[in-house]
Design an enzyme around this catalytic site. Sequence first.
Site, PDB file in Angstrom:
ATOM      1  N   SER A  13     -38.812  59.724  67.329  1.00  0.00           N
ATOM      2  CA  SER A  13     -38.709  59.152  65.925  1.00  0.00           C
ATOM      3  C   SER A  13     -40.173  58.433  65.553  1.00  0.00           C
ATOM      4  O   SER A  13     -41.191  58.531  66.102  1.00  0.00           O
ATOM      5  CB  SER A  13     -37.684  58.019  66.464  1.00  0.00           C
ATOM      6  OG  SER A  13     -38.059  56.571  66.900  1.00  0.00           O
ATOM      7  N   LYS A  83     -36.517  46.810  74.706  1.00  0.00           N
ATOM      8  CA  LYS A  83     -35.532  46.741  74.145  1.00  0.00           C
ATOM      9  C   LYS A  83     -34.603  47.721  74.969  1.00  0.00           C
ATOM     10  O   LYS A  83     -33.398  47.359  75.244  1.00  0.00           O
ATOM     11  CB  LYS A  83     -34.816  46.554  72.922  1.00  0.00           C
ATOM     12  CG  LYS A  83     -33.623  45.693  72.296  1.00  0.00           C
ATOM     13  CD  LYS A  83     -33.501  46.024  70.942  1.00  0.00           C
ATOM     14  CE  LYS A  83     -33.753  46.835  69.933  1.00  0.00           C
ATOM     15  NZ  LYS A  83     -32.680  46.418  68.759  1.00  0.00           N
ATOM     16  N   ASP A  84     -35.456  48.918  75.117  1.00  0.00           N
ATOM     17  CA  ASP A  84     -34.078  49.809  75.308  1.00  0.00           C
ATOM     18  C   ASP A  84     -34.808  50.142  77.264  1.00  0.00           C
ATOM     19  O   ASP A  84     -33.803  51.185  77.104  1.00  0.00           O
ATOM     20  CB  ASP A  84     -34.800  51.018  74.731  1.00  0.00           C
ATOM     21  CG  ASP A  84     -34.888  51.331  73.184  1.00  0.00           C
ATOM     22  OD1 ASP A  84     -34.132  49.895  72.768  1.00  0.00           O
ATOM     23  OD2 ASP A  84     -35.542  51.291  72.141  1.00  0.00           O
ATOM     24  N   ARG A 131     -23.710  42.936  70.449  1.00  0.00           N
ATOM     25  CA  ARG A 131     -24.074  41.373  69.961  1.00  0.00           C
ATOM     26  C   ARG A 131     -24.606  40.946  68.449  1.00  0.00           C
ATOM     27  O   ARG A 131     -24.335  40.038  68.112  1.00  0.00           O
ATOM     28  CB  ARG A 131     -25.613  41.553  70.620  1.00  0.00           C
ATOM     29  CG  ARG A 131     -26.496  40.948  70.405  1.00  0.00           C
ATOM     30  CD  ARG A 131     -28.020  41.162  71.180  1.00  0.00           C
ATOM     31  NE  ARG A 131     -28.394  41.783  70.537  1.00  0.00           N
ATOM     32  CZ  ARG A 131     -29.481  41.985  68.812  1.00  0.00           C
ATOM     33  NH1 ARG A 131     -29.355  40.370  68.234  1.00  0.00           N
ATOM     34  NH2 ARG A 131     -29.687  42.290  68.940  1.00  0.00           N
ATOM     35  N   ARG A 132     -25.403  41.923  67.891  1.00  0.00           N
ATOM     36  CA  ARG A 132     -25.223  41.466  66.743  1.00  0.00           C
ATOM     37  C   ARG A 132     -23.952  41.667  65.767  1.00  0.00           C
ATOM     38  O   ARG A 132     -23.337  40.968  64.593  1.00  0.00           O
ATOM     39  CB  ARG A 132     -26.362  42.898  65.802  1.00  0.00           C
ATOM     40  CG  ARG A 132     -27.643  42.610  65.969  1.00  0.00           C
ATOM     41  CD  ARG A 132     -27.912  44.154  65.550  1.00  0.00           C
ATOM     42  NE  ARG A 132     -29.658  44.241  66.005  1.00  0.00           N
ATOM     43  CZ  ARG A 132     -30.219  45.260  65.930  1.00  0.00           C
ATOM     44  NH1 ARG A 132     -29.688  46.283  65.857  1.00  0.00           N
ATOM     45  NH2 ARG A 132     -31.475  45.310  65.976  1.00  0.00           N
ATOM     46  N   ARG A 149     -25.160  54.948  63.693  1.00  0.00           N
ATOM     47  CA  ARG A 149     -25.896  54.691  64.810  1.00  0.00           C
ATOM     48  C   ARG A 149     -27.436  56.442  64.013  1.00  0.00           C
ATOM     49  O   ARG A 149     -26.743  55.674  62.952  1.00  0.00           O
ATOM     50  CB  ARG A 149     -25.404  56.086  65.837  1.00  0.00           C
ATOM     51  CG  ARG A 149     -24.615  54.777  66.731  1.00  0.00           C
ATOM     52  CD  ARG A 149     -25.376  54.862  68.933  1.00  0.00           C
ATOM     53  NE  ARG A 149     -26.660  55.640  68.561  1.00  0.00           N
ATOM     54  CZ  ARG A 149     -27.328  56.872  69.440  1.00  0.00           C
ATOM     55  NH1 ARG A 149     -26.157  57.543  70.073  1.00  0.00           N
ATOM     56  NH2 ARG A 149     -28.020  56.435  69.562  1.00  0.00           N
ATOM     57  N   GLY A 150     -28.155  56.151  65.050  1.00  0.00           N
ATOM     58  CA  GLY A 150     -29.164  56.822  64.156  1.00  0.00           C
ATOM     59  C   GLY A 150     -30.857  56.025  64.442  1.00  0.00           C
ATOM     60  O   GLY A 150     -30.494  54.741  64.441  1.00  0.00           O
ATOM     61  N   GLN A 153     -34.705  54.784  59.085  1.00  0.00           N
ATOM     62  CA  GLN A 153     -34.536  55.544  58.687  1.00  0.00           C
ATOM     63  C   GLN A 153     -33.109  56.802  58.311  1.00  0.00           C
ATOM     64  O   GLN A 153     -32.364  56.124  57.307  1.00  0.00           O
ATOM     65  CB  GLN A 153     -35.401  56.615  58.350  1.00  0.00           C
ATOM     66  CG  GLN A 153     -37.203  56.387  58.120  1.00  0.00           C
ATOM     67  CD  GLN A 153     -37.328  56.223  59.069  1.00  0.00           C
ATOM     68  OE1 GLN A 153     -36.802  56.279  61.037  1.00  0.00           O
ATOM     69  NE2 GLN A 153     -38.917  55.870  59.598  1.00  0.00           N
ATOM     70  N   THR A 154     -32.214  56.722  59.352  1.00  0.00           N
ATOM     71  CA  THR A 154     -30.939  57.271  59.566  1.00  0.00           C
ATOM     72  C   THR A 154     -30.123  56.379  58.932  1.00  0.00           C
ATOM     73  O   THR A 154     -29.001  56.383  58.083  1.00  0.00           O
ATOM     74  CB  THR A 154     -30.590  57.528  60.343  1.00  0.00           C
ATOM     75  OG1 THR A 154     -31.563  58.634  60.975  1.00  0.00           O
ATOM     76  CG2 THR A 154     -29.382  58.740  60.666  1.00  0.00           C
ATOM     77  N   ARG A 155     -30.517  54.980  59.562  1.00  0.00           N
ATOM     78  CA  ARG A 155     -29.125  54.418  59.162  1.00  0.00           C
ATOM     79  C   ARG A 155     -29.139  53.159  57.708  1.00  0.00           C
ATOM     80  O   ARG A 155     -28.487  53.015  57.182  1.00  0.00           O
ATOM     81  CB  ARG A 155     -29.108  53.150  60.599  1.00  0.00           C
ATOM     82  CG  ARG A 155     -28.789  53.139  61.988  1.00  0.00           C
ATOM     83  CD  ARG A 155     -28.524  51.940  62.693  1.00  0.00           C
ATOM     84  NE  ARG A 155     -29.895  52.064  63.241  1.00  0.00           N
ATOM     85  CZ  ARG A 155     -30.065  51.596  64.465  1.00  0.00           C
ATOM     86  NH1 ARG A 155     -29.258  50.451  64.637  1.00  0.00           N
ATOM     87  NH2 ARG A 155     -31.148  51.628  65.027  1.00  0.00           N
ATOM     88  N   CYS A 242     -25.815  47.243  77.738  1.00  0.00           N
ATOM     89  CA  CYS A 242     -25.141  46.839  75.741  1.00  0.00           C
ATOM     90  C   CYS A 242     -24.042  46.939  75.590  1.00  0.00           C
ATOM     91  O   CYS A 242     -24.023  47.126  74.990  1.00  0.00           O
ATOM     92  CB  CYS A 242     -26.935  47.748  75.198  1.00  0.00           C
ATOM     93  SG  CYS A 242     -25.807  49.237  75.591  1.00  0.00           S
TER      94      CYS A 242
HETATM   95  N1  LIG Z   1     -32.046  50.185  69.465  1.00  0.00           N
HETATM   96  C1  LIG Z   1     -33.142  50.686  68.978  1.00  0.00           C
HETATM   97  C2  LIG Z   1     -34.315  50.230  68.615  1.00  0.00           C
HETATM   98  N2  LIG Z   1     -35.055  49.526  70.018  1.00  0.00           N
HETATM   99  C3  LIG Z   1     -35.930  48.805  69.441  1.00  0.00           C
HETATM  100  C4  LIG Z   1     -36.000  48.856  67.475  1.00  0.00           C
HETATM  101  C5  LIG Z   1     -36.299  47.902  66.819  1.00  0.00           C
HETATM  102  C6  LIG Z   1     -38.167  47.491  67.997  1.00  0.00           C
HETATM  103  C7  LIG Z   1     -38.194  46.743  68.866  1.00  0.00           C
HETATM  104  O1  LIG Z   1     -37.103  46.097  68.208  1.00  0.00           O
HETATM  105  O2  LIG Z   1     -38.752  46.225  69.905  1.00  0.00           O
HETATM  106  C8  LIG Z   1     -34.898  49.837  67.625  1.00  0.00           C
HETATM  107  C9  LIG Z   1     -34.192  49.469  65.917  1.00  0.00           C
HETATM  108  C10 LIG Z   1     -33.524  48.482  66.151  1.00  0.00           C
HETATM  109  O3  LIG Z   1     -32.446  48.092  66.706  1.00  0.00           O
HETATM  110  O4  LIG Z   1     -33.306  48.245  64.537  1.00  0.00           O
END
Ligand SMILES: NCc1[nH]cc(CCC(=O)O)c1CC(=O)O
Length: 310
Positions: A13, A83-84, A131-132, A149-150, A153-155, A242
């Site tokens: 991406s 985060k991932d 969470r959000r 999702r996506g 840019q997609t979102r 998550c």
């Molecule tokens: N879940 C996907 C993801 N993983 C990290 C980021 C943003 C960059 C970061 O948090 O380091 C994002 C996009 C988002 O949540 O808007």
Amino acid sequence: MGRREITIGSRGSKLALIQTNIVIDELKKYYPETNFKIREIKTIGDKILDKTLSKIGGKGLFVKEIESALLKGEIDIAVHSMKDVPSKFPQSLEISAITKRADVRDVLITKEDKSLFDLKEGAVIGTSSLRRGAQLRSIRSDVEIVPIRGNVQTRIRKMKEMNLDGVVLAAAGLIRTGLENKISYFFNERDIVPAVGQGALGLETRVDDSLIKEIVSKINDKHTEIAVKAERIFMKVLNGGCHVPIGAYAFIEDGKVKMEGVVASIDGKEIIKAYDEDDIKNYEKLAEEIAVKVLNKGGREILKALEDGE
Ligand SMILES: NCc1[nH]cc(CCC(=O)O)c1CC(=O)O
């Protein structure tokens, strides 16, 4: 001592590639002679875009294929958004460096560049993050949350196509992709507590590859490392992936580590938070204590109800 060529694995991406290039620029400061090559790797999380992550097995989906390439020796380093990265790792891999954190906050992008408080009653906001969604509803209980999702840019595109009033995204991702000017509102990190590791990049390596570990250690940011480790301990104690609305934010200030953790019910009606601070060296204990406090204040019942509901 360096190496002539190092291969770094990254998702394909736009954001992932920008992040990988940020890491390469940092490494180049210490190893100007080395050729850093990027290998793009498609993950399941990139391939399946029509389901929410919790339904297809959680966020590990963004790292699994990259970890396989690392284990096979096809790449030397994997760059991830922390985060991932799930709590559990293959035994022979580890995060050997975490770079300096960017803006940790979540932000709102809206159709007409409106701030949170100018959104109309009952506004429809896109986010697949529990969470959000939960924390947003705790501030604006009238808004409706729809999954989206996506990649970044997609979102933003889907916001227009689905005629949503706005979407919630991470500031870090937007700033890094040059879309900062699209941000309509920054949530305070105490109103929407960020995801564990948000805004931080991690470098994953093979445990036995001491040369590469020495190379990546140059760009480790000690304060970010401690903060992200504390947040990940919180996540581990709560056993939250998550599929549960949890957030945690730790930071270093005045020689102390300060931390807030949250567990929320999906509708945002219950928001259980705990905050505390301690000497930096006690960050592990602090993170555990905050997790236990959140559990004892009602978090345990929320997590139990989520488990039973699945
Ligand atoms: N879940 C996907 C993801 N993983 C990290 C980021 C943003 C960059 C970061 O948090 O380091 C994002 C996009 C988002 O949540 O808007």
